[in-house]
Design a protein around this motif. Structure first.
Motif, PDB file in Angstrom:
ATOM      1  N   LEU A   1       0.830  -1.211   0.000  1.00  0.00           N
ATOM      2  CA  LEU A   1       0.000   0.000   0.000  1.00  0.00           C
ATOM      3  C   LEU A   1       0.861   1.257   0.000  1.00  0.00           C
ATOM      4  O   LEU A   1       0.540   2.248  -0.650  1.00  0.00           O
ATOM      5  N   GLU A   2       1.977   1.226   0.724  1.00  0.00           N
ATOM      6  CA  GLU A   2       2.881   2.372   0.748  1.00  0.00           C
ATOM      7  C   GLU A   2       3.453   2.667  -0.637  1.00  0.00           C
ATOM      8  O   GLU A   2       3.764   3.822  -0.958  1.00  0.00           O
ATOM      9  N   LYS A   3       3.648   1.621  -1.467  1.00  0.00           N
ATOM     10  CA  LYS A   3       4.179   1.796  -2.820  1.00  0.00           C
ATOM     11  C   LYS A   3       3.071   1.889  -3.873  1.00  0.00           C
ATOM     12  O   LYS A   3       3.354   1.862  -5.077  1.00  0.00           O
ATOM     13  N   SER A   4       1.825   1.970  -3.425  1.00  0.00           N
ATOM     14  CA  SER A   4       0.677   2.042  -4.339  1.00  0.00           C
ATOM     15  C   SER A   4       0.613   0.816  -5.249  1.00  0.00           C
ATOM     16  O   SER A   4       0.317   0.911  -6.444  1.00  0.00           O
ATOM     17  N   LEU A   5       0.887  -0.337  -4.680  1.00  0.00           N
ATOM     18  CA  LEU A   5       0.819  -1.597  -5.426  1.00  0.00           C
ATOM     19  C   LEU A   5      -0.400  -2.392  -4.982  1.00  0.00           C
ATOM     20  O   LEU A   5      -0.861  -2.281  -3.838  1.00  0.00           O
ATOM     21  N   SER A   6      -0.912  -3.199  -5.892  1.00  0.00           N
ATOM     22  CA  SER A   6      -1.983  -4.130  -5.562  1.00  0.00           C
ATOM     23  C   SER A   6      -1.352  -5.444  -5.106  1.00  0.00           C
ATOM     24  O   SER A   6      -0.490  -6.004  -5.806  1.00  0.00           O
ATOM     25  N   PHE A   7      -1.747  -5.905  -3.912  1.00  0.00           N
ATOM     26  CA  PHE A   7      -1.217  -7.170  -3.386  1.00  0.00           C
ATOM     27  C   PHE A   7      -2.393  -8.123  -3.194  1.00  0.00           C
ATOM     28  O   PHE A   7      -3.309  -7.860  -2.405  1.00  0.00           O
ATOM     29  N   VAL A   8      -2.364  -9.230  -3.929  1.00  0.00           N
ATOM     30  CA  VAL A   8      -3.473 -10.174  -3.938  1.00  0.00           C
ATOM     31  C   VAL A   8      -2.974 -11.512  -3.409  1.00  0.00           C
ATOM     32  O   VAL A   8      -1.939 -12.025  -3.864  1.00  0.00           O
ATOM     33  N   THR A   9      -3.711 -12.075  -2.446  1.00  0.00           N
ATOM     34  CA  THR A   9      -3.385 -13.396  -1.893  1.00  0.00           C
ATOM     35  C   THR A   9      -4.550 -14.339  -2.169  1.00  0.00           C
ATOM     36  O   THR A   9      -5.717 -13.984  -1.934  1.00  0.00           O
ATOM     37  N   GLU A  10      -4.234 -15.549  -2.646  1.00  0.00           N
ATOM     38  CA  GLU A  10      -5.270 -16.520  -3.008  1.00  0.00           C
ATOM     39  C   GLU A  10      -4.895 -17.888  -2.438  1.00  0.00           C
ATOM     40  O   GLU A  10      -3.800 -18.401  -2.672  1.00  0.00           O
ATOM     41  N   TYR A  11      -5.834 -18.468  -1.631  1.00  0.00           N
ATOM     42  CA  TYR A  11      -5.682 -19.828  -1.111  1.00  0.00           C
ATOM     43  C   TYR A  11      -6.724 -20.710  -1.799  1.00  0.00           C
ATOM     44  O   TYR A  11      -7.838 -20.262  -2.093  1.00  0.00           O
ATOM     45  N   ASP A  12      -6.391 -21.961  -2.013  1.00  0.00           N
ATOM     46  CA  ASP A  12      -7.439 -22.866  -2.476  1.00  0.00           C
ATOM     47  C   ASP A  12      -8.248 -23.351  -1.261  1.00  0.00           C
ATOM     48  O   ASP A  12      -7.838 -23.174  -0.101  1.00  0.00           O
ATOM     49  N   ASP A  13      -9.396 -23.934  -1.491  1.00  0.00           N
ATOM     50  CA  ASP A  13     -10.315 -24.294  -0.413  1.00  0.00           C
ATOM     51  C   ASP A  13      -9.702 -25.317   0.540  1.00  0.00           C
ATOM     52  O   ASP A  13      -9.967 -25.286   1.755  1.00  0.00           O
ATOM     53  N   ALA A  14      -8.894 -26.217   0.022  1.00  0.00           N
ATOM     54  CA  ALA A  14      -8.313 -27.254   0.881  1.00  0.00           C
ATOM     55  C   ALA A  14      -7.425 -26.645   1.952  1.00  0.00           C
ATOM     56  O   ALA A  14      -7.420 -27.069   3.115  1.00  0.00           O
ATOM     57  N   LEU A  15      -6.628 -25.638   1.570  1.00  0.00           N
ATOM     58  CA  LEU A  15      -5.726 -25.004   2.540  1.00  0.00           C
ATOM     59  C   LEU A  15      -6.502 -24.178   3.553  1.00  0.00           C
ATOM     60  O   LEU A  15      -6.043 -23.990   4.693  1.00  0.00           O
ATOM     61  N   ARG A  16      -7.655 -23.664   3.189  1.00  0.00           N
ATOM     62  CA  ARG A  16      -8.437 -22.869   4.137  1.00  0.00           C
ATOM     63  C   ARG A  16      -9.149 -23.756   5.155  1.00  0.00           C
ATOM     64  O   ARG A  16      -9.346 -23.356   6.306  1.00  0.00           O
ATOM     65  N   ASN A  17      -9.543 -24.951   4.744  1.00  0.00           N
ATOM     66  CA  ASN A  17     -10.412 -25.778   5.585  1.00  0.00           C
ATOM     67  C   ASN A  17      -9.672 -26.892   6.323  1.00  0.00           C
ATOM     68  O   ASN A  17     -10.235 -27.482   7.252  1.00  0.00           O
TER      69      ASN A  17
ATOM     70  N   PHE B   1      11.165  -5.172  -5.822  1.00  0.00           N
ATOM     71  CA  PHE B   1      11.586  -4.894  -7.196  1.00  0.00           C
ATOM     72  C   PHE B   1      10.411  -4.537  -8.122  1.00  0.00           C
ATOM     73  O   PHE B   1      10.529  -4.635  -9.339  1.00  0.00           O
ATOM     74  N   THR B   2       9.287  -4.184  -7.530  1.00  0.00           N
ATOM     75  CA  THR B   2       8.136  -3.747  -8.326  1.00  0.00           C
ATOM     76  C   THR B   2       7.793  -2.317  -7.928  1.00  0.00           C
ATOM     77  O   THR B   2       7.521  -2.037  -6.749  1.00  0.00           O
ATOM     78  N   ASP B   3       7.812  -1.409  -8.916  1.00  0.00           N
ATOM     79  CA  ASP B   3       7.525   0.006  -8.641  1.00  0.00           C
ATOM     80  C   ASP B   3       6.080   0.373  -8.954  1.00  0.00           C
ATOM     81  O   ASP B   3       5.551   1.340  -8.393  1.00  0.00           O
ATOM     82  N   ASP B   4       5.449  -0.348  -9.851  1.00  0.00           N
ATOM     83  CA  ASP B   4       4.043  -0.083 -10.149  1.00  0.00           C
ATOM     84  C   ASP B   4       3.414  -1.373 -10.661  1.00  0.00           C
ATOM     85  O   ASP B   4       4.093  -2.249 -11.177  1.00  0.00           O
ATOM     86  N   GLY B   5       2.112  -1.462 -10.482  1.00  0.00           N
ATOM     87  CA  GLY B   5       1.422  -2.667 -10.940  1.00  0.00           C
ATOM     88  C   GLY B   5       0.931  -3.474  -9.758  1.00  0.00           C
ATOM     89  O   GLY B   5       0.320  -2.944  -8.825  1.00  0.00           O
ATOM     90  N   MET B   6       1.253  -4.778  -9.755  1.00  0.00           N
ATOM     91  CA  MET B   6       0.696  -5.651  -8.734  1.00  0.00           C
ATOM     92  C   MET B   6       1.652  -6.791  -8.392  1.00  0.00           C
ATOM     93  O   MET B   6       2.581  -7.113  -9.144  1.00  0.00           O
ATOM     94  N   VAL B   7       1.395  -7.393  -7.243  1.00  0.00           N
ATOM     95  CA  VAL B   7       2.089  -8.599  -6.784  1.00  0.00           C
ATOM     96  C   VAL B   7       1.020  -9.575  -6.327  1.00  0.00           C
ATOM     97  O   VAL B   7       0.110  -9.206  -5.556  1.00  0.00           O
TER      98      VAL B   7
END
Length: 626
Positions: free
Chosen positions: A350-366, A390-396
């Motif tokens: 957020l400080e670098k104005s980047l989008s950070f997306v985390t995705e778990y599959d259902d098995a790991l959540r349950n 090493f990312t200045d703009d965009g997303m991770v």
């Protein structure tokens, strides 16, 4: 010498073969003749000595009894020896009792005489002597005189001289004939061999000699060809080895430089969080406002967490060269393991104005995941940290899922970014220990720069792998796989851990003891916590009361944690013992288990680690307070 130089090679070879042979024959003949003469003299001396000993041993009774006729057979036997001329035996008064002379050497004046007394050992007794104290003394019974003639010896020496000279002359003649024949057979091959060796000395290593002789000359020709082959190969190898040496020298210099840069970089990186933690702790004051206190504490916590992560990275890098890694398995939900870490990364993105997306599959959540949570967290931390850094703009994006493999199932950790990417020539380099794409202090991005190296080593040690590839468009796509298993979720026990239980802390450091006591008190509800500061005190305490859990420091003066645990087990104490030590190398976990401990916790301790240990090792059924 000047005359020899003008002789032909053939005559020189003849001289070389004949003269040493003649000299050797003469020297050996003289040496043999001298030895034969010496043997003859020693033989006569030995015979005389034997005769004297035999007569002396047999003459005691005749001399004492006066029956001298008994001595005559001994004397006649002695005179049968060619070198003995006369034998005379005298009594104690010096009067001759037996005297015989050989007829073979009548009139010979060249003689030598040998005298030997005849003595007998008798006990010395007097009226005050006892048998046990009796000493032996010598008593003279007479003497023996042998007269020896040198005539026999000289005759034998002349015979030996004649035999040796005749034999030596025959050998000299034979040696001369053999030398001449040998010189004629080896002259031509030697000339060819000499010319060939001269060519080798001049550098003609590609030429070969025709093998046209047998025996040693043929062997010399074969060996000369082998020498030429060896010289030719040595020239090629020398060039190859020189190139390899230069390459290895460059690699060694590069590795040394990389390690020096790594140590300098680690010094800088360790001092940064250490300075933050010390500075914030020094600023803490009762006069601080609540906001200031929370800010200082939060900053100190972040700095110490960063310092702990750096120390973990250093240990992994050290284990990279040892090709081993300590692993501690447990069963936890992966989102709970990574929750705090991912919140930190979300704030950074957020400080670098980047989008950070985390995705778990259902098995790991349950379901719970059986793995080493600290190592999984370390891999995720490095991969996501690199991506954000090493990312200045965009997303991770971070995607975690379970994948099937040939050997079971693996945890897939995939991190994709839209950053600067990794050049094709550096993709292999960044996975090597002490190697970074840019490790200088002037590099644009801060950090140790070993995230991919450490992650790759962890994946490889756990039986997985790490792959780098370019993300679609631009950036980097990193795929890490770690063998893991999903297990059914167990029903959590009462949130209040430790109620009605007692725990003993064995710790010699007062600061560490205080930290452990406070953490146990906070993690365990109504948990009775006691402590001792040595292994000896631990043994004494366990003799008078029992506990439900023991936290044991491994490194202590006197009895260390390993020996203390061994003695507890010998005493029959079955209480679970959990090692609590700052040593995370040298197979420390295996040493703990081998000594009788049940589990292992690495310092610095956290509340989560302590709670997990209490949930694993406290009995399911509560006891009454101790």
């Amino acid at each position: 010498m000047m005359g020899l130089r003008h002789l032909s090679v053939r005559r020189r070879i003849l001289l070389v073969g004949a003269v040493p042979a003649i000299l050797a024959v003469l020297i050996l003949t003289a040496y043999h003749m001298q030895n034969r003469w010496s043997d003859l003299r020693r033989e006569n001396e030995s015979i005389a000595k034997i005769v004297l000993e035999q007569i002396s041993a047999s003459a005691e009774y005749p001399l004492i009894s006066g029956n001298y006729d008994l001595l005559k057979p001994l004397v006649h036997a002695a005179l049968d020896q060619p070198a003995i001329v006369e034998v005379e035996i005298t009594d104690t008064a010096g009067q001759s009792v037996v005297k015989e002379r050989s007829r073979l050497y009548e009139g010979h004046q060249d003689v030598s005489v040998i005298d030997q007394p005849i003595v007998r050992l008798v006990p010395q007794l007097d009226e005050f002597s006892e048998f046990a104290d009796t000493r032996l003394v010598e008593r003279n019974l007479g003497s023996i005189r042998l007269t020896l003639s040198d005539a026999y010896t000289r005759e034998r020496e002349q015979q030996i001289l004649q035999q040796s000279l005749l034999t030596g002359l025959a050998v000299v003649i034979l040696a001369a004939l053999v030398s001449r024949a040998a010189s004629l057979s080896i002259l031509t091959p030697l000339e060819k061999l000499a010319a060939f060796i001269a060519g080798l000395a001049a550098g003609a290593t590609r030429t070969r000699l025709t093998v046209d002789d047998g025996a040693e000359i043929g062997h010399l020709q074969v060996n000369a060809n082998r020498l030429a082959e060896s010289l030719e190969k040595a020239e090629r190898d020398q060039q190859t080895y020189t190139e390899q040496l230069m390459l290895e020298q460059q690699r060694t210099q590069h590795a040394s430089r990389a390690k020096s840069e790594f140590l300098a970089m680690m010094s800088h990186e360790l001092r940064t969080p250490l300075n933050g933690a010390i500075g914030m702790l020094q600023l803490l004051d009762p006069a601080n406002s609540a906001e200031e206190f929370d800010d200082y504490k939060r900053t100190a916590d972040r700095s110490l967490t960063h310092l702990t992560q750096l120390l973990e990275d250093v240990l992994v890098v050290v284990d990279t060269e040892k090709n081993k890694l300590p692993v501690t398995f447990s069963e936890q939900k992966l989102p709970e393991v990574l929750d705090t870490l991912l919140q930190t990364f979300s704030a950074r993105a957020l400080e670098k104005s980047l989008s950070f997306v985390t995705e778990y599959d259902d098995a790991l959540r349950n379901q719970n995941l059986r793995c080493d949570p600290s190592l999984v967290r370390q891999v995720v931390r490095h991969l996501v940290d690199n991506a954000i850094k090493f990312t200045d703009d965009g997303m991770v994006s971070l995607k975690l899922s379970m994948q099937a493999s040939a050997d079971g199932s693996v945890l897939s950790i995939r991190v994709t970014d839209t950053g600067i990417g990794i050049a094709a020539g550096h993709k292999e380099k960044v996975l090597e220990a002490f190697s970074q794409a840019n490790s200088s202090f002037s590099r644009r991005h801060e950090g140790v720069g070993l995230g991919l190296t450490i992650s790759h080593h962890i994946c490889r040690m756990l039986g997985g792998d790490l792959a780098l590839q370019d993300a679609p468009g631009r950036g980097t796509d990193v795929m890490a796989s770690i063998p893991a298993q999903l297990v059914m979720v167990q029903t959590d026990p009462d949130d209040c851990l430790g109620s009605g239980y007692a725990a003993l802390i064995v710790e010699d450091n007062p600061v560490n003891l205080k930290v452990t006591e406070k953490m146990l008190s906070k993690a365990g509800c109504c948990l009775t916590v006691e402590s001792v500061m040595s292994g000896e005190d631990c043994l004494e305490r366990l003799r008078i009361r029992s506990y439900d859990l023991i936290l044991m420091d491994c490194q202590m003066p006197g009895l260390d944690g390993f020996e203390t645990t061994r003695r507890l087990r010998e005493m029959g104490v079955g209480t679970p013992v959990v090692a609590c030590t700052a040593n995370t190398t040298d197979n420390i976990r295996e040493r703990c288990l081998a000594s009788g401990m049940n589990d292992y916790l690495a310092k610095p301790l956290t509340l989560a680690l302590v709670r997990d240990a209490l949930s694993r090792w406290l009995p399911e059924e509560q006891k009454s307070p101790h």
